[in-house]
Design a protein around this motif. Structure first.
Motif, mmCIF file in Angstrom:
data_model
loop_
_atom_site.group_PDB
_atom_site.id
_atom_site.type_symbol
_atom_site.label_atom_id
_atom_site.label_comp_id
_atom_site.label_asym_id
_atom_site.label_seq_id
_atom_site.Cartn_x
_atom_site.Cartn_y
_atom_site.Cartn_z
ATOM 1 N N TYR A 45 -0.302 37.887 -15.194
ATOM 2 C CA TYR A 45 1.162 37.946 -15.154
ATOM 3 C C TYR A 45 1.783 36.737 -15.847
ATOM 4 O O TYR A 45 2.699 36.875 -16.652
ATOM 5 C CB TYR A 45 1.632 38.032 -13.701
ATOM 6 N N VAL A 46 1.287 35.542 -15.537
ATOM 7 C CA VAL A 46 1.834 34.322 -16.130
ATOM 8 C C VAL A 46 1.712 34.364 -17.648
ATOM 9 O O VAL A 46 2.673 34.054 -18.364
ATOM 10 C CB VAL A 46 1.138 33.064 -15.553
ATOM 11 N N PHE A 47 0.558 34.751 -18.161
ATOM 12 C CA PHE A 47 0.371 34.736 -19.608
ATOM 13 C C PHE A 47 1.109 35.872 -20.302
ATOM 14 O O PHE A 47 1.626 35.691 -21.410
ATOM 15 C CB PHE A 47 -1.111 34.703 -19.964
ATOM 16 N N ILE A 48 1.186 37.021 -19.681
ATOM 17 C CA ILE A 48 1.943 38.126 -20.288
ATOM 18 C C ILE A 48 3.419 37.753 -20.374
ATOM 19 O O ILE A 48 4.051 37.922 -21.421
ATOM 20 C CB ILE A 48 1.737 39.437 -19.502
ATOM 21 N N THR A 49 3.986 37.236 -19.284
ATOM 22 C CA THR A 49 5.401 36.859 -19.318
ATOM 23 C C THR A 49 5.639 35.699 -20.283
ATOM 24 O O THR A 49 6.659 35.672 -20.986
ATOM 25 C CB THR A 49 5.936 36.502 -17.925
ATOM 26 N N SER A 50 4.718 34.763 -20.361
ATOM 27 C CA SER A 50 4.848 33.649 -21.295
ATOM 28 C C SER A 50 4.842 34.153 -22.737
ATOM 29 O O SER A 50 5.638 33.712 -23.575
ATOM 30 C CB SER A 50 3.711 32.651 -21.077
ATOM 31 N N GLY A 51 3.949 35.086 -23.030
ATOM 32 C CA GLY A 51 3.883 35.653 -24.373
ATOM 33 C C GLY A 51 5.142 36.429 -24.730
ATOM 34 O O GLY A 51 5.689 36.282 -25.820
ATOM 35 N N ILE A 52 5.631 37.226 -23.801
ATOM 36 C CA ILE A 52 6.843 38.007 -24.057
ATOM 37 C C ILE A 52 8.040 37.085 -24.281
ATOM 38 O O ILE A 52 8.862 37.312 -25.169
ATOM 39 C CB ILE A 52 7.103 39.007 -22.908
ATOM 40 N N MET A 53 8.132 36.018 -23.491
ATOM 41 C CA MET A 53 9.256 35.075 -23.640
ATOM 42 C C MET A 53 9.267 34.437 -25.024
ATOM 43 O O MET A 53 10.338 34.124 -25.544
ATOM 44 C CB MET A 53 9.202 33.996 -22.562
ATOM 45 N N LYS A 54 8.120 34.237 -25.608
ATOM 46 C CA LYS A 54 8.072 33.659 -26.952
ATOM 47 C C LYS A 54 8.705 34.596 -27.985
ATOM 48 O O LYS A 54 9.203 34.147 -29.003
ATOM 49 C CB LYS A 54 6.630 33.314 -27.329
ATOM 50 N N PHE A 55 8.709 35.893 -27.704
ATOM 51 C CA PHE A 55 9.341 36.853 -28.603
ATOM 52 C C PHE A 55 10.840 37.006 -28.340
ATOM 53 O O PHE A 55 11.604 37.260 -29.263
ATOM 54 C CB PHE A 55 8.677 38.235 -28.491
ATOM 55 N N VAL A 56 11.272 36.868 -27.102
ATOM 56 C CA VAL A 56 12.672 37.166 -26.765
ATOM 57 C C VAL A 56 13.558 35.932 -26.631
ATOM 58 O O VAL A 56 14.776 36.064 -26.589
ATOM 59 C CB VAL A 56 12.778 38.020 -25.479
ATOM 60 N N ASN A 57 12.984 34.732 -26.570
ATOM 61 C CA ASN A 57 13.767 33.515 -26.396
ATOM 62 C C ASN A 57 13.702 32.665 -27.665
ATOM 63 O O ASN A 57 12.730 31.960 -27.897
ATOM 64 C CB ASN A 57 13.254 32.720 -25.194
ATOM 65 N N PRO A 58 14.745 32.701 -28.484
ATOM 66 C CA PRO A 58 14.724 31.966 -29.753
ATOM 67 C C PRO A 58 14.614 30.446 -29.575
ATOM 68 O O PRO A 58 14.164 29.749 -30.474
ATOM 69 C CB PRO A 58 16.036 32.349 -30.426
ATOM 70 N N GLU A 59 15.001 29.920 -28.432
ATOM 71 C CA GLU A 59 14.897 28.476 -28.192
ATOM 72 C C GLU A 59 13.448 28.003 -28.202
ATOM 73 O O GLU A 59 13.174 26.850 -28.526
ATOM 74 C CB GLU A 59 15.558 28.107 -26.862
ATOM 75 N N LEU A 60 12.521 28.867 -27.845
ATOM 76 C CA LEU A 60 11.115 28.481 -27.864
ATOM 77 C C LEU A 60 10.638 28.216 -29.290
ATOM 78 O O LEU A 60 9.765 27.374 -29.505
ATOM 79 C CB LEU A 60 10.250 29.537 -27.180
ATOM 80 N N GLY A 61 11.216 28.910 -30.253
ATOM 81 C CA GLY A 61 10.884 28.643 -31.650
ATOM 82 C C GLY A 61 11.254 27.222 -32.027
ATOM 83 O O GLY A 61 10.511 26.527 -32.729
ATOM 84 N N GLU A 62 12.405 26.769 -31.538
ATOM 85 C CA GLU A 62 12.838 25.389 -31.790
ATOM 86 C C GLU A 62 11.864 24.389 -31.163
ATOM 87 O O GLU A 62 11.601 23.327 -31.739
ATOM 88 C CB GLU A 62 14.243 25.180 -31.253
ATOM 89 N N THR A 63 11.339 24.726 -29.997
ATOM 90 C CA THR A 63 10.357 23.855 -29.351
ATOM 91 C C THR A 63 9.117 23.726 -30.217
ATOM 92 O O THR A 63 8.598 22.622 -30.412
ATOM 93 C CB THR A 63 9.976 24.412 -27.957
ATOM 94 N N PHE A 64 8.638 24.837 -30.750
ATOM 95 C CA PHE A 64 7.450 24.787 -31.610
ATOM 96 C C PHE A 64 7.734 24.018 -32.895
ATOM 97 O O PHE A 64 6.878 23.283 -33.378
ATOM 98 C CB PHE A 64 6.947 26.208 -31.915
ATOM 99 N N ILE A 65 8.931 24.183 -33.436
ATOM 100 C CA ILE A 65 9.303 23.436 -34.640
ATOM 101 C C ILE A 65 9.296 21.936 -34.350
ATOM 102 O O ILE A 65 8.822 21.136 -35.159
ATOM 103 C CB ILE A 65 10.674 23.910 -35.166
ATOM 104 N N SER A 66 9.774 21.541 -33.169
ATOM 105 C CA SER A 66 9.846 20.117 -32.824
ATOM 106 C C SER A 66 8.469 19.483 -32.641
ATOM 107 O O SER A 66 8.347 18.256 -32.641
ATOM 108 C CB SER A 66 10.677 19.919 -31.555
ATOM 109 N N LEU A 67 7.434 20.286 -32.491
ATOM 110 C CA LEU A 67 6.075 19.751 -32.314
ATOM 111 C C LEU A 67 5.445 19.337 -33.639
ATOM 112 O O LEU A 67 4.344 18.790 -33.665
ATOM 113 C CB LEU A 67 5.183 20.789 -31.620
ATOM 114 N N ASN A 68 6.128 19.610 -34.741
ATOM 115 C CA ASN A 68 5.649 19.249 -36.082
ATOM 116 C C ASN A 68 4.305 19.888 -36.427
ATOM 117 O O ASN A 68 3.458 19.268 -37.077
ATOM 118 C CB ASN A 68 5.582 17.728 -36.250
#
Length: 111
Positions: A10-33
């Motif tokens: 459940y934790v990993f499925i919801t985490s994976g889905i959130m990466k598709f539906v929450n655009p702010e997570l993309g910004e987090t990945f960008i900030s990791l360089n």
């Protein structure tokens, strides 16, 4: 133990889905360089969803836990270790759920 499989999946499925539906997570990945951060995030999301489903379905559980362990170690190193410069207790607090998931994945791997 079945409940552990369901919860970890459940934790990993919801985490994976959130990466598709929450655009702010993309910004987090960008900030990791990281190189190709959005493609990297998409790959991680797909791995989390597929491996989470495999764990819930009790199919190839050992093989499914291995990439997730790698993801958790990477998450701790990239997002939690930098806090160690401030204080160990802040690191311990920020990493608590990641560490619990890592231990549960190890438990499922050796089950």
């Amino acid at each position: 133990m079945t409940i552990v499989r369901y919860l970890v999946g459940y934790v990993f499925i919801t985490s994976g889905i959130m990466k598709f539906v929450n655009p702010e997570l993309g910004e987090t990945f960008i900030s990791l360089n990281l190189p190709f951060p959005l493609q990297f995030m998409t790959a991680i999301a797909v791995i989390e969803i597929i491996c989470g489903l495999l764990i819930i379905l009790k199919k190839w559980v050992q093989q499914a836990t291995f990439p997730l362990i790698g993801i958790m170690i990477g998450a701790i190193i990239l997002t939690k270790f930098p806090v160690l410069n401030d204080s160990f207790m802040q690191f311990a607090f920020n990493a608590r759920l990641d560490i619990v998931m890592l231990v549960l994945l190890a438990y499922l791997y050796f089950e």
